[in-house]
Design an enzyme around this catalytic site. Structure first.
Site, PDB file in Angstrom:
ATOM      1  N   PRO A  87       0.806  -1.225   0.000  1.00  0.00           N
ATOM      2  CA  PRO A  87       0.000   0.000   0.000  1.00  0.00           C
ATOM      3  C   PRO A  87       0.836   1.271   0.000  1.00  0.00           C
ATOM      4  CG  PRO A  87      -0.133  -1.110   2.125  1.00  0.00           C
ATOM      5  CD  PRO A  87       0.553  -2.042   1.190  1.00  0.00           C
ATOM      6  N   GLU A 114       1.478  -8.377   8.884  1.00  0.00           N
ATOM      7  CA  GLU A 114       1.483  -6.935   9.107  1.00  0.00           C
ATOM      8  C   GLU A 114       2.378  -6.177   8.129  1.00  0.00           C
ATOM      9  OE1 GLU A 114       0.160  -3.472  10.826  1.00  0.00           O
ATOM     10  OE2 GLU A 114      -0.552  -5.532  11.097  1.00  0.00           O
ATOM     11  N   ARG A 152      -2.577  -8.571 -21.173  1.00  0.00           N
ATOM     12  CA  ARG A 152      -3.431  -8.296 -22.329  1.00  0.00           C
ATOM     13  C   ARG A 152      -2.815  -7.268 -23.269  1.00  0.00           C
ATOM     14  NH1 ARG A 152      -6.987  -4.188 -22.264  1.00  0.00           N
ATOM     15  NH2 ARG A 152      -8.636  -5.488 -23.117  1.00  0.00           N
TER      16      ARG A 152
END
Length: 244
Positions: A87, A114, A152
């Site tokens: 993140p 964590e 793709r």
């Protein structure tokens, strides 16, 4: 392209890698994938891959040894892009998907618990990437999402190589509206311009719709898009129509 996934749950990748575009890419020989369970590389009799953080704190942190050892077992070069799903990473977008689709080898490190021992981040990783401002249980789902978006774009994967060029974000704008048969449904008709056969007018309409769609749904994208004078006129005309 070759993609290696370092993960504690290799079976999670079976679904995406064995169906649809991913399977087709592998059948064509365009893509080669491999999952590595880095628990197999733990240096203790219990195959423990996490431990309490120094200094205290909540949760458990991934130990460096299993991940470092797993990376040594994966054949890689200085050109390999080693991606840490995190993140804290830079946001994943279409431009990064295009960039990564040109790499010959990707390694995704998918963590759990964590967090990571910082030495994994500083010594192994070339790219820290996040798919959004939220936290998931592990890095497997983000890695799958990125894989789909990246693969793709590899030449030879899609049946029609041009089919992704009108996708949302490919040129910085959202996609134009699409219609198919029937011509009229529940009182709603296909726009006449799409039935005209005039390809120049159709392309102009589609560009106008992309601009309008983006302004209505994702105006933040227009801050980076090089609007021409004509583009600005299109948006001003649309805004005036809304006020009527």
């Amino acid at each position: 392209m070759k993609i290696d996934y370092l993960t504690l749950f290799p079976e999670m990748f079976d679904g995406i890698l064995n169906h649809s575009i991913m399977k087709r890419a592998q059948d064509k020989g365009v893509l080669q994938t491999n999952t590595v369970n880095f628990r197999d590389f733990a240096e203790n009799k219990h195959n423990q891959v996490d431990d309490y953080p120094y200094g205290g704190g909540q949760g458990m942190v991934l130990k460096p040894e299993p991940v470092f050892n797993a990376m040594q077992a994966v054949e890689h070069t200085e050109a390999t892009r080693v991606i840490l799903m995190c993140p804290q990473g830079k946001p994943f977008n279409q431009a990064l998907a295009q960039e990564l689709s040109e790499a010959e080898h990707l390694v995704f490190i998918c963590g759990h618990y964590e967090g990571y021992d910082e030495r994994i981040r500083t010594q192994l990783v070339t790219d820290e990437v996040s798919i959004g401002d939220y936290v998931l249980t592990g890095g497997e789902l983000p890695a799958m999402t990125m894989t789909d978006a990246i693969v793709r774009l590899i030449p030879g994967v899609l049946g029609n190589q041009q089919s992704h060029e009108d996708d949302s974000f490919q040129d910085g704008l959202l996609e134009f509206p699409q219609y198919t048969r029937p011509r009229s449904y529940l009182g709603h008709d296909v726009p006449d311009v799409l039935l005209s056969g005039n390809h120049a007018h159709i392309e102009q309409w589609r560009h106008e719709q992309k601009l309008i769609n983006t302004w209505v749904k994702r105006p933040d994208l227009l801050e980076q898009y090089p609007l021409t004078t004509e583009d600005q006129k299109i948006l001003e005309t649309y805004k005036k129509q809304l006020k009527k």
